[in-house]
Write an enzyme that holds these catalytic residues in place. Structure first.
Site, PDB file in Angstrom:
ATOM      1  N   HIS A 171       0.833  -1.211   0.000  1.00  0.00           N
ATOM      2  CA  HIS A 171       0.000   0.000   0.000  1.00  0.00           C
ATOM      3  C   HIS A 171       0.875   1.272   0.000  1.00  0.00           C
ATOM      4  O   HIS A 171       0.796   2.080   0.937  1.00  0.00           O
ATOM      5  CB  HIS A 171      -0.883  -0.072   1.251  1.00  0.00           C
ATOM      6  CG  HIS A 171      -2.040   0.866   1.303  1.00  0.00           C
ATOM      7  ND1 HIS A 171      -1.909   2.236   1.330  1.00  0.00           N
ATOM      8  CD2 HIS A 171      -3.370   0.632   1.373  1.00  0.00           C
ATOM      9  CE1 HIS A 171      -3.104   2.795   1.406  1.00  0.00           C
ATOM     10  NE2 HIS A 171      -4.004   1.847   1.425  1.00  0.00           N
ATOM     11  N   GLU A 273      -0.868   1.395  -5.374  1.00  0.00           N
ATOM     12  CA  GLU A 273      -0.688   0.140  -4.639  1.00  0.00           C
ATOM     13  C   GLU A 273      -0.705  -1.089  -5.562  1.00  0.00           C
ATOM     14  O   GLU A 273      -1.636  -1.246  -6.358  1.00  0.00           O
ATOM     15  CB  GLU A 273      -1.819  -0.007  -3.614  1.00  0.00           C
ATOM     16  CG  GLU A 273      -1.972   1.202  -2.704  1.00  0.00           C
ATOM     17  CD  GLU A 273      -3.332   1.262  -2.048  1.00  0.00           C
ATOM     18  OE1 GLU A 273      -3.925   0.195  -1.820  1.00  0.00           O
ATOM     19  OE2 GLU A 273      -3.828   2.363  -1.775  1.00  0.00           O
TER      20      GLU A 273
END
Ligand code: TA6
Length: 297
Positions: A171, A273
């Protein structure tokens, strides 16, 4: 470095590696190389800082991130695993969004320093605690290869005797100079908008950061390019082993709602991400392993 954390050195392993703590004793592994500076926390195997020599930081770290070993650190590269976001199961069982890997204590397994850079690996193994949440045996390894850029590979190994599915993401919070002078190109043509009931949409050639963004794009064939014009640089993000790319900026209201992000934090960050988000996730048979990778340069 991450000067706002006012870290104190408690151990110097060599000229490249030291252990430093913040005023509450939260530990960071500080890496110094002729090509870059970087920092990890063992908590979450979380890359919290990366800055190549003579360049601006590549990774955003919220100045009001909370380091309490309870919640995920806001910024850096949180490891979302073994599920992405909230699943029916995680909601039913009151489990944290994005899984437990980013809020677990990992172990440092290897560090290798060369003239080219530093390779460092972290390991999270299944335990009674993890199996109480997610009833599977696994080894989860984060392999970081740091040179003048970042390569992160998350390897999931099924060490049990039954198959499992997992989802998740690296992320990455990218640091950008100014969202008003930043665009993104190279995203796939199709995405779903998590802010509009996962509505399927067609993407524009160029994405501007001018509103709340929470989108799941199909995986891109080539690199995704963040044109960080105010820093006069581009950041190229290439991913492997993913089935999608999540792009997120909480925008004004979202940043204000976060206790661990300054109100203006949305102006200097953008998440790109490398993700596995498609149902039912990636299936792993006993003994198999799978790598999810992101290269940021
Ligand atoms: O990756 C996008 C997202 O799933 C958003 O929906 C938002 O929840 C973001 O992750 C941050 O999640 P967190 O749990 O770290 O606040």
């Amino acid at each position: 470095m991450i000067s706002h954390l006012k870290l104190k050195t408690i151990r110097t392993l060599n000229e490249h590696i030291s252990i430093e703590i913040d005023q509450n004793g939260f530990e960071f592994i500080i890496l110094k190389h002729k090509k870059f500076d970087a920092a990890f926390s063992l908590y979450g195997a979380h890359l919290v800082h990366f800055q190549a020599k003579n360049a601006a930081p590549l990774i955003y770290l919220s100045k009001t991130a909370i380091y309490d070993s309870k919640k995920a650190i806001r910024g850096g590269v949180p490891i979302c695993w073994p599920w992405f976001g909230n699943t029916e199961k995680s909601k039913q069982n009151g489990l944290a969004s994005h899984g437990f890997a980013r809020t677990s204590e990992w172990t440092l397994s290897t560090i290798n320093i060369t003239d080219l850079g530093i390779d460092i690996e972290f390991l999270l193994e299944a335990s009674q605690q993890t199996k109480a949440i997610w009833p599977h045996d696994f080894n989860l390894t984060l392999k970081a290869s740091l040179t003048d850029h970042i390569e992160l590979t998350l390897v999931t190994e099924n060490t049990g005797d039954t198959p499992f599915n997992y989802s998740g993401a690296l992320h990455t919070y990218l640091h950008i100079a100014d969202h008003r002078q930043c665009t993104v190109t190279g995203l796939a043509a199709n995405y779903t908008d998590s802010l509009q009931n996962n509505q399927a949409k067609k993407s524009q050639q160029v994405l501007n950061i001018d509103r709340p963004i929470d989108s799941i794009y199909e995986k891109s064939d080539g690199a995704i390019v963040v044109n960080d014009d105010a820093y006069k640089r581009t950041i190229a993000v290439s991913n492997e082993g993913n089935d999608s790319v999540v792009v997120w900026n909480p925008w004004i209201e979202g940043a204000k709602a976060f206790a661990d992000m300054p109100d203006d934090g949305y102006q200097t960050m953008l998440c790109i991400e490398s993700a596995i988000t498609a149902d039912p996730g990636y299936s792993l048979k006993p003994g198999d392993s799978h790598a999810l990778k992101t290269i940021i340069k």
